[in-house]
Design a protein around this motif. Structure first.
Motif, PDB file in Angstrom:
ATOM      1  N   GLY A  97       6.873  -1.945   5.750  1.00 33.36           N
ATOM      2  CA  GLY A  97       7.542  -2.828   4.795  1.00 33.36           C
ATOM      3  C   GLY A  97       6.612  -3.263   3.675  1.00 33.36           C
ATOM      4  O   GLY A  97       6.997  -3.280   2.504  1.00 33.36           O
ATOM      5  N   GLU A  98       5.373  -3.606   4.041  1.00 37.04           N
ATOM      6  CA  GLU A  98       4.392  -4.001   3.030  1.00 37.04           C
ATOM      7  C   GLU A  98       4.055  -2.823   2.116  1.00 37.04           C
ATOM      8  O   GLU A  98       3.964  -2.979   0.898  1.00 37.04           O
ATOM      9  CB  GLU A  98       3.112  -4.512   3.702  1.00 37.04           C
ATOM     10  CG  GLU A  98       3.282  -5.846   4.398  1.00 37.04           C
ATOM     11  CD  GLU A  98       2.097  -6.219   5.265  1.00 37.04           C
ATOM     12  OE1 GLU A  98       1.794  -7.433   5.340  1.00 37.04           O
ATOM     13  OE2 GLU A  98       1.461  -5.322   5.878  1.00 37.04           O
ATOM     14  N   LEU A  99       3.885  -1.647   2.705  1.00 46.29           N
ATOM     15  CA  LEU A  99       3.586  -0.458   1.908  1.00 46.29           C
ATOM     16  C   LEU A  99       4.749  -0.137   0.974  1.00 46.29           C
ATOM     17  O   LEU A  99       4.538   0.166  -0.206  1.00 46.29           O
ATOM     18  CB  LEU A  99       3.279   0.734   2.827  1.00 46.29           C
ATOM     19  CG  LEU A  99       2.926   2.051   2.145  1.00 46.29           C
ATOM     20  CD1 LEU A  99       1.711   1.910   1.235  1.00 46.29           C
ATOM     21  CD2 LEU A  99       2.701   3.135   3.196  1.00 46.29           C
ATOM     22  N   ALA A 100       5.957  -0.239   1.477  1.00 43.33           N
ATOM     23  CA  ALA A 100       7.138   0.044   0.661  1.00 43.33           C
ATOM     24  C   ALA A 100       7.242  -0.946  -0.496  1.00 43.33           C
ATOM     25  O   ALA A 100       7.440  -0.553  -1.648  1.00 43.33           O
ATOM     26  CB  ALA A 100       8.400  -0.010   1.522  1.00 43.33           C
ATOM     27  N   GLU A 101       7.081  -2.213  -0.193  1.00 40.44           N
ATOM     28  CA  GLU A 101       7.224  -3.230  -1.227  1.00 40.44           C
ATOM     29  C   GLU A 101       6.118  -3.119  -2.277  1.00 40.44           C
ATOM     30  O   GLU A 101       6.365  -3.191  -3.478  1.00 40.44           O
ATOM     31  CB  GLU A 101       7.209  -4.625  -0.592  1.00 40.44           C
ATOM     32  CG  GLU A 101       7.677  -5.697  -1.539  1.00 40.44           C
ATOM     33  CD  GLU A 101       7.977  -7.000  -0.814  1.00 40.44           C
ATOM     34  OE1 GLU A 101       8.409  -7.935  -1.505  1.00 40.44           O
ATOM     35  OE2 GLU A 101       7.775  -7.099   0.412  1.00 40.44           O
ATOM     36  N   ARG A 102       4.897  -2.898  -1.828  1.00 39.72           N
ATOM     37  CA  ARG A 102       3.755  -2.828  -2.747  1.00 39.72           C
ATOM     38  C   ARG A 102       3.755  -1.544  -3.569  1.00 39.72           C
ATOM     39  O   ARG A 102       3.389  -1.542  -4.733  1.00 39.72           O
ATOM     40  CB  ARG A 102       2.455  -2.961  -1.940  1.00 39.72           C
ATOM     41  CG  ARG A 102       1.205  -2.973  -2.762  1.00 39.72           C
ATOM     42  CD  ARG A 102       1.144  -4.227  -3.644  1.00 39.72           C
ATOM     43  NE  ARG A 102      -0.090  -4.254  -4.376  1.00 39.72           N
ATOM     44  CZ  ARG A 102      -0.256  -3.690  -5.571  1.00 39.72           C
ATOM     45  NH1 ARG A 102       0.741  -3.054  -6.144  1.00 39.72           N
ATOM     46  NH2 ARG A 102      -1.404  -3.754  -6.186  1.00 39.72           N
ATOM     47  N   SER A 103       4.206  -0.423  -2.979  1.00 35.85           N
ATOM     48  CA  SER A 103       4.179   0.868  -3.680  1.00 35.85           C
ATOM     49  C   SER A 103       5.449   1.149  -4.470  1.00 35.85           C
ATOM     50  O   SER A 103       5.449   2.008  -5.344  1.00 35.85           O
ATOM     51  CB  SER A 103       3.955   2.005  -2.680  1.00 35.85           C
ATOM     52  OG  SER A 103       5.078   2.153  -1.820  1.00 35.85           O
ATOM     53  N   GLY A 104       6.532   0.440  -4.143  1.00 32.73           N
ATOM     54  CA  GLY A 104       7.804   0.709  -4.806  1.00 32.73           C
ATOM     55  C   GLY A 104       8.512   1.936  -4.257  1.00 32.73           C
ATOM     56  O   GLY A 104       9.424   2.460  -4.877  1.00 32.73           O
ATOM     57  N   VAL A 105       8.104   2.388  -3.085  1.00 34.30           N
ATOM     58  CA  VAL A 105       8.693   3.562  -2.445  1.00 34.30           C
ATOM     59  C   VAL A 105       9.472   3.093  -1.219  1.00 34.30           C
ATOM     60  O   VAL A 105       8.972   2.295  -0.420  1.00 34.30           O
ATOM     61  CB  VAL A 105       7.586   4.573  -2.034  1.00 34.30           C
ATOM     62  CG1 VAL A 105       8.164   5.739  -1.267  1.00 34.30           C
ATOM     63  CG2 VAL A 105       6.849   5.058  -3.267  1.00 34.30           C
ATOM     64  N   ALA A 106      10.680   3.576  -1.066  1.00 34.36           N
ATOM     65  CA  ALA A 106      11.531   3.176   0.052  1.00 34.36           C
ATOM     66  C   ALA A 106      10.898   3.562   1.392  1.00 34.36           C
ATOM     67  O   ALA A 106      10.224   4.595   1.494  1.00 34.36           O
ATOM     68  CB  ALA A 106      12.903   3.841  -0.069  1.00 34.36           C
ATOM     69  N   PRO A 107      11.112   2.750   2.422  1.00 39.50           N
ATOM     70  CA  PRO A 107      10.590   3.095   3.752  1.00 39.50           C
ATOM     71  C   PRO A 107      11.031   4.490   4.217  1.00 39.50           C
ATOM     72  O   PRO A 107      10.250   5.211   4.837  1.00 39.50           O
ATOM     73  CB  PRO A 107      11.156   1.997   4.656  1.00 39.50           C
ATOM     74  CG  PRO A 107      11.355   0.826   3.747  1.00 39.50           C
ATOM     75  CD  PRO A 107      11.772   1.428   2.424  1.00 39.50           C
ATOM     76  N   SER A 108      12.242   4.878   3.879  1.00 41.25           N
ATOM     77  CA  SER A 108      12.707   6.220   4.284  1.00 41.25           C
ATOM     78  C   SER A 108      11.867   7.310   3.629  1.00 41.25           C
ATOM     79  O   SER A 108      11.549   8.327   4.250  1.00 41.25           O
ATOM     80  CB  SER A 108      14.185   6.408   3.930  1.00 41.25           C
ATOM     81  OG  SER A 108      14.386   6.238   2.533  1.00 41.25           O
ATOM     82  N   ALA A 109      11.467   7.085   2.374  1.00 41.69           N
ATOM     83  CA  ALA A 109      10.609   8.060   1.688  1.00 41.69           C
ATOM     84  C   ALA A 109       9.225   8.079   2.315  1.00 41.69           C
ATOM     85  O   ALA A 109       8.620   9.149   2.476  1.00 41.69           O
ATOM     86  CB  ALA A 109      10.510   7.730   0.201  1.00 41.69           C
ATOM     87  N   LEU A 110       8.719   6.920   2.716  1.00 42.22           N
ATOM     88  CA  LEU A 110       7.409   6.866   3.379  1.00 42.22           C
ATOM     89  C   LEU A 110       7.448   7.609   4.709  1.00 42.22           C
ATOM     90  O   LEU A 110       6.517   8.349   5.052  1.00 42.22           O
ATOM     91  CB  LEU A 110       6.963   5.417   3.576  1.00 42.22           C
ATOM     92  CG  LEU A 110       6.700   4.639   2.285  1.00 42.22           C
ATOM     93  CD1 LEU A 110       6.482   3.156   2.581  1.00 42.22           C
ATOM     94  CD2 LEU A 110       5.523   5.233   1.526  1.00 42.22           C
ATOM     95  N   ARG A 111       8.542   7.438   5.463  1.00 37.16           N
ATOM     96  CA  ARG A 111       8.691   8.182   6.722  1.00 37.16           C
ATOM     97  C   ARG A 111       8.768   9.681   6.446  1.00 37.16           C
ATOM     98  O   ARG A 111       8.197  10.497   7.175  1.00 37.16           O
ATOM     99  CB  ARG A 111       9.911   7.692   7.495  1.00 37.16           C
ATOM    100  CG  ARG A 111       9.716   6.308   8.112  1.00 37.16           C
ATOM    101  CD  ARG A 111      10.846   5.918   9.052  1.00 37.16           C
ATOM    102  NE  ARG A 111      12.097   5.675   8.349  1.00 37.16           N
ATOM    103  CZ  ARG A 111      12.449   4.507   7.818  1.00 37.16           C
ATOM    104  NH1 ARG A 111      11.647   3.460   7.909  1.00 37.16           N
ATOM    105  NH2 ARG A 111      13.595   4.371   7.200  1.00 37.16           N
ATOM    106  N   PHE A 112       9.451  10.048   5.363  1.00 42.00           N
ATOM    107  CA  PHE A 112       9.523  11.467   4.977  1.00 42.00           C
ATOM    108  C   PHE A 112       8.129  11.983   4.614  1.00 42.00           C
ATOM    109  O   PHE A 112       7.731  13.061   5.062  1.00 42.00           O
ATOM    110  CB  PHE A 112      10.486  11.651   3.803  1.00 42.00           C
ATOM    111  CG  PHE A 112      10.495  13.053   3.269  1.00 42.00           C
ATOM    112  CD1 PHE A 112      11.103  14.076   3.974  1.00 42.00           C
ATOM    113  CD2 PHE A 112       9.881  13.349   2.063  1.00 42.00           C
ATOM    114  CE1 PHE A 112      11.102  15.386   3.489  1.00 42.00           C
ATOM    115  CE2 PHE A 112       9.869  14.638   1.572  1.00 42.00           C
ATOM    116  CZ  PHE A 112      10.489  15.665   2.286  1.00 42.00           C
TER     117      PHE A 112
END
Length: 173
Positions: free
Chosen positions: A15-30
């Protein structure tokens, strides 16, 4: 306002990575499933990313915006050290891997821009006469894709939309 990470935090949540990077959690999992980023799992099976993953995600996003395929992104990211945060020299080394490819892309985009401006500006807009036209797929023998736009040739520079020789090659009179 984007939240700041705790200065001494070595790991961050998805969640922190998604919020700070502007990338959705689903994209981070991908990205993780594609081997572009890594995480460790807590006892509760939650992902924890190293703080420097923010830089990797920024690099991935920028690379994608430049049109780089994920396989190429994965290849250069594999050159970064896993045991420490990449430094300026590490990033310079991997960016050098793409210099020639990016220069080629830039030249192609400049030709595309210049050719479209010239062709639209010439006024013919006729598919049977315009140098961008490819009647009966005559250019197929020269290879796949939009040959006139990717080759060194510049159509419509004289305003006549192609030379007589080109028109004969295509069967246009």
């Amino acid at each position: 306002m984007t939240p700041r990470l705790a200065p001494k935090a070595k790991e961050i949540t998805i969640g922190e990575l998604a919020e700070r990077s502007g990338v959705a959690p689903s994209a981070l999992r991908f990205y993780e499933s594609e081997g572009l980023v890594t995480s460790r799992r807590t006892a509760g099976n939650q992902r924890r990313y190293r703080r420097d993953t923010l830089r990797r995600v920024a690099f991935i996003r920028t690379s994608q915006q430049l049109g780089m395929p994920l396989a190429a992104i994965r290849e250069v990211l594999s050159l970064l050290p896993e045991d420490r945060t990449p430094n300026r020299a590490d990033w310079a080394r991997i960016s050098a891997c793409w210099r020639e490819d990016l220069d080629t892309r830039i030249r192609t985009l400049q030709r595309l821009r210049d050719n479209l401006t010239d062709c639209i500006g010439c006024g013919c807009l006729s598919l049977s006469k315009c140098a961008l036209s490819n009647t009966w797929d005559a250019l197929g023998a020269r290879g796949p894709g939009p040959r006139r736009l990717v080759e060194q040739q510049i159509p419509c520079t004289t305003g006549s939309c192609g030379s007589a020789t080109e028109k004969q090659e295509e069967g246009v009179s």
